[in-house]
Design an enzyme around this catalytic site. Structure first.
Site, mmCIF file in Angstrom:
data_model
loop_
_atom_site.group_PDB
_atom_site.id
_atom_site.type_symbol
_atom_site.label_atom_id
_atom_site.label_comp_id
_atom_site.label_asym_id
_atom_site.label_seq_id
_atom_site.Cartn_x
_atom_site.Cartn_y
_atom_site.Cartn_z
ATOM 1 N N GLU A 1 0.824 -1.214 0.000
ATOM 2 C CA GLU A 1 0.000 0.000 0.000
ATOM 3 C C GLU A 1 0.856 1.261 0.000
ATOM 4 O OE1 GLU A 1 -4.144 -0.523 2.157
ATOM 5 O OE2 GLU A 1 -2.513 -1.180 3.472
ATOM 6 N N TYR B 1 -14.110 27.790 -0.039
ATOM 7 C CA TYR B 1 -14.112 26.328 -0.115
ATOM 8 C C TYR B 1 -13.112 25.801 -1.134
ATOM 9 C CZ TYR B 1 -17.736 27.805 -3.428
ATOM 10 O OH TYR B 1 -18.443 28.453 -4.400
ATOM 11 N N ILE C 1 -6.253 5.950 8.243
ATOM 12 C CA ILE C 1 -7.160 7.053 7.914
ATOM 13 C C ILE C 1 -7.518 7.853 9.168
ATOM 14 C CG2 ILE C 1 -8.077 6.019 5.801
ATOM 15 C CD1 ILE C 1 -10.594 5.258 7.404
ATOM 16 N N GLU C 2 -7.443 7.220 10.325
ATOM 17 C CA GLU C 2 -7.703 7.949 11.567
ATOM 18 C C GLU C 2 -6.714 9.105 11.718
ATOM 19 O OE1 GLU C 2 -9.311 3.773 12.241
ATOM 20 O OE2 GLU C 2 -7.585 4.650 11.223
ATOM 21 N N LYS D 1 -12.492 5.453 2.631
ATOM 22 C CA LYS D 1 -11.483 4.737 1.847
ATOM 23 C C LYS D 1 -12.232 3.645 1.072
ATOM 24 C CE LYS D 1 -7.015 2.400 2.186
ATOM 25 N NZ LYS D 1 -6.071 1.735 3.108
#
Length: 118
Positions: free
Chosen positions: A22, A54, A73-74, A99
């Protein structure tokens, strides 16, 4: 009354994952972001100077996430939340970070973090 500015389905390709393979590829992450912002002055004056930009927020997220490798991802969600809070002086924000296809049987997996008060 607090308004909310939102960004939906912001796609970022990131170096993320706990497996060696990964870390050799870029994987798709999807951000949905809501941020508290008082839009009254922008609405009354029609002046962009009073808006939460934005496009700028989106570019910041993209560049930040692509700038370094992550395992989880945390960590991405927590760091992006902290960066946005600090950079834009936000009193409240909510980030949903997905994800896609991380679990074969699920369309999406992810985390939702919320900071501050509305």
């Amino acid at each position: 009354m607090i308004d909310r500015i939102f960004i939906e389905e912001l796609v970022v390709f990131a170096q993320i994952g706990v497996y060696d393979w990964e870390q050799q590829i870029k994987q798709k992450l999807i951000f949905d972001v809501e941020m508290a912002w008082d839009c009254r002055q922008a609405a009354q004056t029609d002046d962009v100077a009073y808006c939460l930009n934005y496009a700028e927020v989106s570019e910041f997220i993209i560049h930040y996430v692509q700038s370094k490798p992550f395992f989880l991802i945390e960590r991405v969600a927590y760091e992006v939340a902290a960066q946005l809070e600090q950079k834009y002086g936000l009193s409240w924000l909510k980030i949903k970070l997905s994800k896609p296809k991380a679990v074969a049987q699920a369309r999406n997996v992810g985390i939702i973090v919320e900071r501050g008060t509305r």
